[in-house]
Design an enzyme around this catalytic site. Structure first.
Site, PDB file in Angstrom:
ATOM      1  N   THR A   1       0.841  -1.201   0.000  1.00 37.84           N
ATOM      2  CA  THR A   1       0.000   0.000   0.000  1.00 37.84           C
ATOM      3  C   THR A   1       0.871   1.244   0.000  1.00 37.84           C
ATOM      4  O   THR A   1       2.084   1.183   0.192  1.00 37.84           O
ATOM      5  CB  THR A   1      -0.911   0.048   1.236  1.00 37.84           C
ATOM      6  OG1 THR A   1      -0.097   0.275   2.385  1.00 37.84           O
ATOM      7  CG2 THR A   1      -1.711  -1.225   1.390  1.00 37.84           C
ATOM      8  N   CYS A   2       0.223   2.381  -0.175  1.00 40.84           N
ATOM      9  CA  CYS A   2       0.954   3.643  -0.239  1.00 40.84           C
ATOM     10  C   CYS A   2       1.276   4.191   1.144  1.00 40.84           C
ATOM     11  O   CYS A   2       1.947   5.207   1.272  1.00 40.84           O
ATOM     12  CB  CYS A   2       0.130   4.667  -0.997  1.00 40.84           C
ATOM     13  SG  CYS A   2      -0.262   4.112  -2.649  1.00 40.84           S
TER      14      CYS A   2
END
Lengths: 395, 287
Positions: free
Chosen positions: A335-336
């Site tokens: 994920t970011c």
């Protein structure tokens, strides 16, 4: 200057293991990455080992630990019971045609609708820990049997053995009396010493105290207490040092041997059964070097299968099939978000894009708490019957 | 060998050997099973509770159908709520009624019963006097009460237990709406559980349904697979003479119809309203 990256000293297995590598590569080739690999043989062996270690105790798998249909199927085939805590878990069992008769509903706090759903599903054993919850059962009193959850504060250990739920031991007699007056049958006590215990001393203390409490109540009760639910707390081997469940349970067996022979004994194992049964397989999707660290970006992470590192405070042993100089590395999820880091500052051989990274002991409270963040697909769960022993670190 | 264990009570349960599984499904509404048992014939269960068996269904259906209809004496229109297995319409349609509406929540129960319990409906689903409505029984009586459609002489609530989809059929509002669907001398009867184990149920029904009717009472019959002794049926009507029809009246009607019943007869009809003390005390503590 503070080191922003404390050293991660978890067990790390490195080096060639052609058989294991080929096994996981084949699975990834067939099913893609990331995966959770459920080894049926390990789960079966674990269940049987715990049964053998606690022969007088009926095992109710704590579905919350990993509510996967494949795991439910295997436990069902082994003849195990199920510890459920929600309508969703019931529905999962119903899909597998598991009778409510083989379940206990263990959530101490329930809405009326949850009680009704439980009864409809066929669960008739409910756990409560206070008078408000007792009163909720009045409309269903002819159908239910109740376990009172007790929590003990240990004078010796100064540890709150159960923080969120459980009544104090001195409330038990009064609750049993109230239940009697309301026409509700209290059939016994339950306790939870907490998860991942190092030894069984808490279990033993709780069993001994419950024994005394139940006997005291039974001297006057017209409906005797005769069920003792010793909960969970059976550990997983996150340190990969080997786990002798028979030795762990020996003091519990001794304590249980003191109880009247006609009492019905129940346990709710979750972690012990499923943790070693599931292995995470992820792939290095990207890498870079930043601030002197090797960064590796996996296709699964904290928001997915590794969520237990956050919610369950577990640290899973890792394995890579590389050797060589150990370099300070950071293993990050897909994920970011910057919190999505599986291992900070771990010393590891250089990995390449496409390498597999294996997470061991990843069956309990892992996928169970995964999120939908970034809309990244879940790791797929595949079932194997693999004879390979789970790794144990030798040093 | 597979067994079915009923899940009604925690401390006791009855167990059936499953000699052949005919059908099992989790429908949108409930978990349905139909299997064969050597002693009882075909057995249907919903949500882990026995609903009907071929061996003893006649007691239940005859008593819930014939008692109110004979007591009424001239029933033309009958409403059945539930009863998807078809046993109730089979018995009701043996009477010279003009119209029967059956409201069943679950089409799957009807379909499966026609296929796997054909002796229950015994062709009654083909009777032109029957109007089968697949709907929630509560919604149906609510809408019907506010419509200008003709009232019913008899309402039979052949429901599941008050946990699950049958829940709304045991509420104050259901009894109130149902009352408004009845003719002034109409009679309502409902399945009301086994009071030996479900004492609360009879008390609740007495309080709720009793608000609607001048004569609120129960009658009973022992149905082996609803184990625990007598099952009670709730009885509500404003016709104070209905419960005490003379034996001669009942016998005359019964003979005229030439019914081949296996449990019901006029003596049983009258005797069924005699209640044991433990049953009486569960709704009238001073008894």
């Amino acid at each position: 200057m503070n080191n922003p990256h404390p050293i991660d000293a978890r067990p790390l297995i490195t080096g060639d293991d052609p058989a294991a590598q080929a096994h996981y590569q084949k699975l990834v080739a067939e099913y893609g990455s990331p995966l959770l690999v459920l080894n049926r043989r390990v789960l079966q062996a674990r269940f049987k080992a715990l049964q053998a270690a606690l022969p007088e105790v009926d095992l109710y798998y704590a579905v919350k630990a990993h509510p996967d249909p494949e795991i439910i199927k295997i436990i069902d085939q082994l003849g195990g019971g199920f510890d459920i805590a929600s309508a969703g878990e019931m529905s999962l069992l119903l899909d597998h045609k598991v009778s409510g008769r083989r379940t206990i509903h263990t959530h101490p706090i329930k809405k009326d609708q949850e009680i009704r759903d439980g009864l409809r599903f066929g669960a008739t054993t409910f756990v409560i820990d206070n008078a408000h919850e007792l009163k909720k059962l009045v409309p269903y009193r002819s159908r239910v049997g109740v376990l009172l959850r007790v929590s003990f504060r240990s004078a010796s250990a100064i540890v709150d053995l159960s923080k969120k739920f459980g009544c104090a031991p001195d409330e038990v007699a009064d609750l049993v009396q109230q239940a009697n007056a309301l026409g509700i049958h209290v059939k016994g006590l339950s306790f939870h010493v907490g998860s991942q215990c190092n030894d069984a001393s808490k279990h033993v203390e709780a069993i001994t105290r419950c024994h005394a409490l139940m006997q005291e109540i039974n001297t006057t009760a017209n409906k005797p207490l005769s069920v003792l639910d010793i909960g969970g707390g059976f550990p997983a081997d996150y340190a990969l040092q080997g786990l002798d469940i028979d030795a762990f349970c020996a003091p519990i067996r001794t304590a249980l041997a003191e109880l009247p022979k006609d009492w019905h004994l129940i346990a709710e194992p979750g972690r012990y059964l499923v943790a070693p049964s599931v292995t995470s397989v992820t792939t290095v999707a990207g890498k870079s070097v930043r601030n002197g660290f090797r960064w590796y970006y996996l296709d699964d992470g904290i928001y997915g299968s590794y969520s237990g590192q956050l919610f369950d405070h577990a640290t899973y042993p890792l394995q890579v099939f590389r050797d060589g100089e150990r370099l300070p590395s950071i293993i990050a999820g897909p994920t970011c978000d910057s919190i999505d880091v599986v291992a900070e500052n771990i010393a590891m051989p250089e990995l390449e894009i496409g390498d597999l990274l294996i997470g061991h002991q990843m069956g309990a409270y892992t996928a169970a708490t995964k999120t939908r963040f970034n809309s990244i697909p879940d790791a797929r769960l595949v079932v194997v019957d693999h004879p390979q022993e789970r790794p144990v670190l030798s040093d | 060998m597979k067994h079915f264990k009923e899940t009604l009570y925690d401390a006791v349960c009855q167990e059936f050997r499953i000699d052949k599984m005919y059908f099992e499904s989790k429908t949108a509404h409930q978990h349905l099973m139909i299997f064969h048992n050597a002693q009882l014939g075909r057995v249907m269960t919903l949500d882990g509770v026995v609903q009907t068996t071929e061996a003893d269904e006649f007691i239940y259906h005859e008593m819930l159908a014939h008692v109110p209809i004979f007591a009424h004496g001239n029933a033309k229109r009958v409403l059945i709520v539930g009863g998807g297995d078809g046993g109730m319409i089979r018995e009701v349609l043996k009477h010279p009624v003009e119209h029967v509406t059956q409201v069943e929540i679950d089409q799957a129960v009807v379909d499966m019963a026609i296929e796997y319990l054909p002796n229950h409906s015994n062709g009654a689903y083909q009777d032109p006097r029957l109007n089968l409505v697949i709907a929630d029984g509560f919604d149906f009586v609510k809408q019907y009460a506010d419509s200008n459609q003709p009232s019913f002489d008899v309402i039979i609530s052949d429901s599941t237990d008050p946990i699950g989809p049958g829940e709304v059929l045991f509420t104050d509002n259901f009894y109130a709406y149902a009352k408004r669907c009845l003719t002034p001398n109409g009679i309502m009867v409902t399945q009301n559980g086994v009071p030996f184990f479900q004492q609360d149920e009879i008390q609740t029904t007495y309080e709720r349904m009793g608000q609607q009717f001048a004569d609120m009472h129960f009658y009973c019959a022992p149905i082996p697979t609803y184990y625990g002794g007598f099952m009670t049926f709730a009885w509500g009507t404003d016709d104070l003479t209905a419960r005490t029809r003379s034996a001669d009246d009942l016998q005359e009607q019964f003979d005229a119809l030439n019914l081949d019943t296996r449990y019901y007869n006029p003596e049983i009809h009258q005797a069924a309203f005699a209640l044991p003390q433990y049953v009486k005390r569960s709704f009238k503590p001073e008894s």
